[in-house]
Enzyme design. Structure first.
Site, short mmCIF file in Angstrom:
data_model
loop_
_atom_site.label_atom_id
_atom_site.label_comp_id
_atom_site.label_asym_id
_atom_site.label_seq_id
_atom_site.Cartn_x
_atom_site.Cartn_y
_atom_site.Cartn_z
N GLU A 1 0.90 -1.30 0.05
CA GLU A 1 -0.06 0.03 0.23
C GLU A 1 0.85 1.09 -0.06
OE1 GLU A 1 -3.28 -0.03 2.94
OE2 GLU A 1 -4.09 -1.86 1.75
N GLU B 1 -4.98 -8.96 -0.22
CA GLU B 1 -6.15 -8.67 1.26
C GLU B 1 -7.49 -8.41 0.66
OE1 GLU B 1 -4.67 -5.44 3.90
OE2 GLU B 1 -2.78 -5.87 3.57
#
Ligand code: BG6
Length: 469
Positions: free
Chosen positions: A169, A366
């Site tokens: 991220e 995820e």
């Protein structure tokens, strides 16, 4: 001659059904066996919840946790290596032997149990020493130190690890620079520093994609990108344009650089409009051109609907795109933390990524459902998580039928762990860990109902999922 489509009708037999965690959120042992302190350790100490010194003590429950993974039937496990466990100061002359040994044990146990390791090189836990030495990612030296760290991992574990994720991220790290420990003497300078660090993270990854291809020709490498489905509340062109800007600047930017090898024009315009100039060197261009990712890791949780509002300026978007507020869709299930359960949103997101990068292999790194949960008579009946998993896996199959090349699904998280912002109150695990924010109790593990549900999914290659519930 009749046209025969070669699109898949279902999950392929070699589909990697997995689960996901990250080092500081599960390991604990934050100061043990030579590990250095990380930005994540310091950040958690300041939070009102628990810190990373114990987390859920995966470091000392390794054998037990991997046995639970094997019993679940996992085909893959996505975890991260803590940079400071390998290099306590981020750039020591030699790796820390005990840290190296821990990940050797972990990887070997996975392989013995036929679980494919998917390794994140850097997940929110920069060694604090690098912040003290040169303000971390704001300095070009961090590119070299990350490169050397990644090279060391390739040399240590590359004989057994086929899938590597470079940075988790990045766009979040760029938008919330404190997550990287960045210090600015003048707050007005923070955006400039943060964008410079963003550039260096892009550059470091480009160099490491190339290095991985040179050292480990059979391995695959890509970024773990945060990508949510972004929808406009109103359907005027203005709203749709704003929603696209958000999607580009928060989601697609990391994918564009990893796969196209250059800073996209919308980002260049943003830099120019904000008078941000980046320090670049001539050689960088070649690094970007020669270093490209093989696949995309997507962290996808939910859909966000944005409404234009001049006054609104959500913290995370500050400085990037202001003037939008998030709106809840009450027709669908919403969690306490404003996550919506929107499975069709996942299918749509996958189609959009596939439209932009046709046939790119995708690993869902995820995807998960948070709840406050309690153990009742040794059980946790997490029906909402089962619903979330069922419906997202259903839509994942639809995306595969659409022609999207998804090769692996790793829900967040394998076991309960410390949430980045909400400690143990916000649980995502398939396995319950008996501790709370204030009491570590015995840290006993209890598979939840969703564990048994997911076990059946894996055993039947999702044949048990044939409708939305
Ligand atoms: C992702 C991160 O952003 O979201 C994870 O990669 C994180 O590390 C997860 O835990 C959920 O967010 P939170 O804030 O609920 O922990």
């Amino acid at each position: 001659m009749k046209y025969q489509t070669n699109l898949l009708k279902d999950f392929p037999n070699n589909f990697l059904w997995g689960a996901s965690t990250s080092a500081f959120q599960v390991e604990g042992a934050a100061k043990e066996d030579g590990k250095g302190i990380t930005v994540a350790d310091l950040r958690s100490q300041k939070s009102k919840y628990l810190d990373t010194s114990i987390s859920v003590d995966h470091y000392h429950h390794l054998v037990e946790d991997i046995k639970l993974m094997a019993d679940l039937g996992l085909k893959s496990y996505r975890f991260s290596i803590s940079w400071a466990r390998i290099f306590p100061h981020g750039n020591d002359d030699k790796p820390n032997k005990k840290g190296v040994a821990f990940y050797n044990r972990l990887i070997n146990l996975l392989i013995e149990n036929k679980i494919e390791p998917i390794v994140t090189i850097f997940h929110f836990d920069l060694p604090q020493a690098l912040v003290e030495q040169y303000n971390g990612w704001t300095n070009r030296k961090c590119v070299d130190d990350y490169y050397n760290y990644a090279k060391t991992l390739f040399e240590l574990y590359g004989d057994r690890v086929n899938y590597w994720l470079t940075i988790n991220e990045q766009s979040l790290l760029a938008n919330v620079p404190t997550m990287n420990g960045i210090k600015a003497s003048n707050p007005e300078n923070l955006r400039q520093l943060s964008e410079q660090s963003n550039y260096y993270m892009f550059l470091a990854q480009a160099k490491v994609y190339r290095l991985c291809h040179q050292l480990l020709p059979k391995a695959k490498i890509g970024p773990a990108v945060s990508y949510m489905t972004t929808l406009p509340y109103d359907h005027t062109s203005l709203d749709i344009l704003k929603s696209k800007q958000l999607e580009d600047m928060i989601g697609f930017i990391d994918m564009d650089v990893a796969l196209r090898g250059e800073l996209p024009s919308y980002y260049q315009r943003y830099l120019r409009d904000n008078q941000i100039t980046l320090n670049v060197e001539l050689q960088d261009q070649e690094d970007f051109i020669k270093g490209r990712a093989d696949f995309l890791g997507l962290n996808w949780y939910s859909t966000s609907i944005f409404k234009l509002n001049d006054q609104a300026n959500p913290k995370m978007l500050k400085g990037i795109i202001s003037g939008v507020e998030k709106v809840r869709d009450n027709r669908i299930m919403n969690s306490e933390w404003d996550f919506s359960c929107d499975p069709q949103g996942l299918r749509y997101a996958l189609q959009r990524v596939n439209d932009r990068f046709p046939n790119i292999p995708i690993i869902i790194t995820e995807c998960g459902w948070p709840e406050k949960e309690e153990l009742i008579n040794g059980e946790v009946n997490d029906v909402n998580r089962i619903k979330y998993l069922n419906n997202h896996i259903y839509q994942l199959r639809e995306a595969i039928k659409d022609g999207v090349n998804v090769i692996s699904f790793n829900p967040w998280s394998f076991l309960d762990l410390i949430s980045v912002n909400d400690g143990m109150d916000k649980r995502y695990g398939l396995v319950y860990v008996d501790r709370d924010n204030y009491d570590k109790k015995e840290l006993k593990r209890y598979p939840k109902s969703s564990y048994y549900f997911y076990q059946k999914v894996i055993n039947t290659n999702a044949n048990n999922i044939n409708k939305m519930i």
